[in-house]
Design a protein around this motif. Sequence first.
Motif, PDB file in Angstrom:
ATOM      1  N   LEU A 122      -6.374  -4.971  -1.198  1.00  0.00           N
ATOM      2  CA  LEU A 122      -4.989  -5.217  -1.594  1.00  0.00           C
ATOM      3  C   LEU A 122      -4.080  -4.073  -1.166  1.00  0.00           C
ATOM      4  CD1 LEU A 122      -2.962  -7.007  -3.105  1.00  0.00           C
ATOM      5  CD2 LEU A 122      -3.599  -5.824  -5.198  1.00  0.00           C
ATOM      6  N   SER A 123      -4.531  -2.854  -1.329  1.00  0.00           N
ATOM      7  CA  SER A 123      -3.689  -1.706  -0.953  1.00  0.00           C
ATOM      8  C   SER A 123      -3.454  -1.650   0.560  1.00  0.00           C
ATOM      9  CB  SER A 123      -4.312  -0.407  -1.441  1.00  0.00           C
ATOM     10  OG  SER A 123      -5.597  -0.221  -0.896  1.00  0.00           O
ATOM     11  N   GLU A 124      -4.464  -2.000   1.356  1.00  0.00           N
ATOM     12  CA  GLU A 124      -4.293  -2.014   2.813  1.00  0.00           C
ATOM     13  C   GLU A 124      -3.232  -3.021   3.231  1.00  0.00           C
ATOM     14  OE1 GLU A 124      -8.895  -0.957   4.131  1.00  0.00           O
ATOM     15  OE2 GLU A 124      -8.173  -3.020   4.234  1.00  0.00           O
ATOM     16  N   THR A 125      -3.260  -4.189   2.617  1.00  0.00           N
ATOM     17  CA  THR A 125      -2.292  -5.215   3.004  1.00  0.00           C
ATOM     18  C   THR A 125      -0.894  -4.883   2.493  1.00  0.00           C
ATOM     19  OG1 THR A 125      -2.837  -6.550   1.071  1.00  0.00           O
ATOM     20  CG2 THR A 125      -4.028  -7.020   3.091  1.00  0.00           C
ATOM     21  N   ALA A 135       5.829   3.751  -2.460  1.00  0.00           N
ATOM     22  CA  ALA A 135       4.666   4.636  -2.347  1.00  0.00           C
ATOM     23  C   ALA A 135       3.966   4.790  -3.693  1.00  0.00           C
ATOM     24  CB  ALA A 135       5.094   5.990  -1.818  1.00  0.00           C
ATOM     25  N   THR A 136       4.740   4.827  -4.773  1.00  0.00           N
ATOM     26  CA  THR A 136       4.141   4.966  -6.109  1.00  0.00           C
ATOM     27  C   THR A 136       3.266   3.769  -6.436  1.00  0.00           C
ATOM     28  OG1 THR A 136       6.077   6.207  -6.817  1.00  0.00           O
ATOM     29  CG2 THR A 136       4.657   5.327  -8.542  1.00  0.00           C
ATOM     30  N   THR A 137       3.768   2.567  -6.190  1.00  0.00           N
ATOM     31  CA  THR A 137       2.962   1.377  -6.485  1.00  0.00           C
ATOM     32  C   THR A 137       1.729   1.317  -5.585  1.00  0.00           C
ATOM     33  OG1 THR A 137       4.350   0.002  -5.049  1.00  0.00           O
ATOM     34  CG2 THR A 137       4.903   0.041  -7.388  1.00  0.00           C
ATOM     35  N   LEU A 138       1.876   1.745  -4.333  1.00  0.00           N
ATOM     36  CA  LEU A 138       0.725   1.760  -3.430  1.00  0.00           C
ATOM     37  C   LEU A 138      -0.352   2.715  -3.926  1.00  0.00           C
ATOM     38  CD1 LEU A 138       2.447   1.652   0.061  1.00  0.00           C
ATOM     39  CD2 LEU A 138       1.054  -0.125  -0.974  1.00  0.00           C
ATOM     40  N   HIS A 139       0.067   3.888  -4.412  1.00  0.00           N
ATOM     41  CA  HIS A 139      -0.902   4.855  -4.931  1.00  0.00           C
ATOM     42  C   HIS A 139      -1.591   4.314  -6.182  1.00  0.00           C
ATOM     43  CE1 HIS A 139       0.003   7.917  -2.048  1.00  0.00           C
ATOM     44  NE2 HIS A 139       1.264   7.993  -2.404  1.00  0.00           N
ATOM     45  N   THR A 142      -4.115   1.654  -5.080  1.00  0.00           N
ATOM     46  CA  THR A 142      -5.272   2.300  -4.464  1.00  0.00           C
ATOM     47  C   THR A 142      -6.164   2.929  -5.516  1.00  0.00           C
ATOM     48  OG1 THR A 142      -3.956   2.775  -2.497  1.00  0.00           O
ATOM     49  CG2 THR A 142      -5.988   4.011  -2.756  1.00  0.00           C
ATOM     50  N   LEU A 143      -5.550   3.600  -6.482  1.00  0.00           N
ATOM     51  CA  LEU A 143      -6.304   4.211  -7.579  1.00  0.00           C
ATOM     52  C   LEU A 143      -7.046   3.149  -8.390  1.00  0.00           C
ATOM     53  CD1 LEU A 143      -6.900   6.856  -9.082  1.00  0.00           C
ATOM     54  CD2 LEU A 143      -4.897   6.383 -10.485  1.00  0.00           C
ATOM     55  N   GLY A 144      -6.389   2.026  -8.635  1.00  0.00           N
ATOM     56  CA  GLY A 144      -7.023   0.937  -9.374  1.00  0.00           C
ATOM     57  C   GLY A 144      -8.209   0.350  -8.633  1.00  0.00           C
ATOM     58  N   GLU A 145      -8.104   0.235  -7.321  1.00  0.00           N
ATOM     59  CA  GLU A 145      -9.218  -0.290  -6.527  1.00  0.00           C
ATOM     60  C   GLU A 145     -10.395   0.685  -6.533  1.00  0.00           C
ATOM     61  OE1 GLU A 145      -6.863  -3.031  -3.256  1.00  0.00           O
ATOM     62  OE2 GLU A 145      -7.290  -0.939  -2.774  1.00  0.00           O
ATOM     63  N   GLU A 152      -5.423  -2.741 -14.896  1.00  0.00           N
ATOM     64  CA  GLU A 152      -4.663  -1.749 -15.665  1.00  0.00           C
ATOM     65  C   GLU A 152      -3.629  -1.046 -14.782  1.00  0.00           C
ATOM     66  OE1 GLU A 152      -3.081   0.217 -18.661  1.00  0.00           O
ATOM     67  OE2 GLU A 152      -4.611  -1.323 -18.906  1.00  0.00           O
ATOM     68  N   MET A 153      -3.981  -0.757 -13.542  1.00  0.00           N
ATOM     69  CA  MET A 153      -3.045  -0.085 -12.651  1.00  0.00           C
ATOM     70  C   MET A 153      -1.890  -1.015 -12.247  1.00  0.00           C
ATOM     71  SD  MET A 153      -3.745   3.025 -12.278  1.00  0.00           S
ATOM     72  CE  MET A 153      -4.513   3.252 -13.848  1.00  0.00           C
ATOM     73  N   LEU A 154      -2.181  -2.309 -12.118  1.00  0.00           N
ATOM     74  CA  LEU A 154      -1.099  -3.259 -11.836  1.00  0.00           C
ATOM     75  C   LEU A 154      -0.140  -3.339 -13.013  1.00  0.00           C
ATOM     76  CD1 LEU A 154      -3.104  -6.076 -10.049  1.00  0.00           C
ATOM     77  CD2 LEU A 154      -1.439  -4.542  -9.014  1.00  0.00           C
ATOM     78  N   LEU A 155      -0.678  -3.263 -14.213  1.00  0.00           N
ATOM     79  CA  LEU A 155       0.164  -3.232 -15.406  1.00  0.00           C
ATOM     80  C   LEU A 155       1.015  -1.964 -15.420  1.00  0.00           C
ATOM     81  CD1 LEU A 155       0.856  -4.775 -17.980  1.00  0.00           C
ATOM     82  CD2 LEU A 155      -0.965  -3.510 -19.128  1.00  0.00           C
ATOM     83  N   GLN A 156       0.438  -0.844 -15.005  1.00  0.00           N
ATOM     84  CA  GLN A 156       1.201   0.406 -14.910  1.00  0.00           C
ATOM     85  C   GLN A 156       2.306   0.292 -13.857  1.00  0.00           C
ATOM     86  OE1 GLN A 156       1.099   3.029 -16.886  1.00  0.00           O
ATOM     87  NE2 GLN A 156      -0.510   2.047 -18.080  1.00  0.00           N
ATOM     88  N   CYS A 157       2.017  -0.407 -12.750  1.00  0.00           N
ATOM     89  CA  CYS A 157       3.047  -0.648 -11.726  1.00  0.00           C
ATOM     90  C   CYS A 157       4.212  -1.424 -12.330  1.00  0.00           C
ATOM     91  CB  CYS A 157       2.474  -1.435 -10.546  1.00  0.00           C
ATOM     92  SG  CYS A 157       1.396  -0.529  -9.465  1.00  0.00           S
TER      93      CYS A 157
END
Length: 185
Positions: A122-125, A135-139, A142-145, A152-157
């Motif tokens: 998902l982060s690559e795409t 960039a924040t959402t991408l990081h 990536t951290l979630g993956e 949880e990271m998508l919820l943080q986004c």
Amino acid sequence: MRYFRFKTLSKNGRVNTGVAQLPYTNILSVTSHLERGGDMVIFVKKMNRLVAALYVFATYGFQGSSVSRVELAEFFNNLSVMLKAGISLLVALKDAGAGSQKGRFGTVLEAISLDIEAGATLSETMRQYPGIFSATTLHLVTLGEETGALDEMLLQCSRHLKRLQEIISSTKQALIYPAIVLTMI
């Protein structure tokens, strides 16, 4: 992403024409993708860059890749809830994308789904669309993956984008009164 013009013949005998944005490089892959739904491909041709750029401009205008923070936050929240419920990423992406407005963002979500079907993360795409995903959402994705806590990271986004929108709107509201007073003086 590349743009392809195509003409297909559906099962009921109807001829469909259109343009598809697909991650494939060769015509054979595009043909097999278009035939997934049972249609028969009559014609496929890759559009050159200039024609593809004109097509994107004519279809989406000046809005380009702009997606509101509210819509993006809702998308991340929906995706997080679906992943937490045990739905696969691909199905969750398609369902979350169905809830978004059709247009540029819907096209981007379809392209992301295609890339994930092809084996990308998902982060690559998402990195292919810097105008939509910050960039924040991408990081965070990536951290979630990497940690296995993508939901949880998508919820943080989602929370991050909502907070950002609140800050921007309250700042605008705070500047309205001084602007009116300055205008009156």
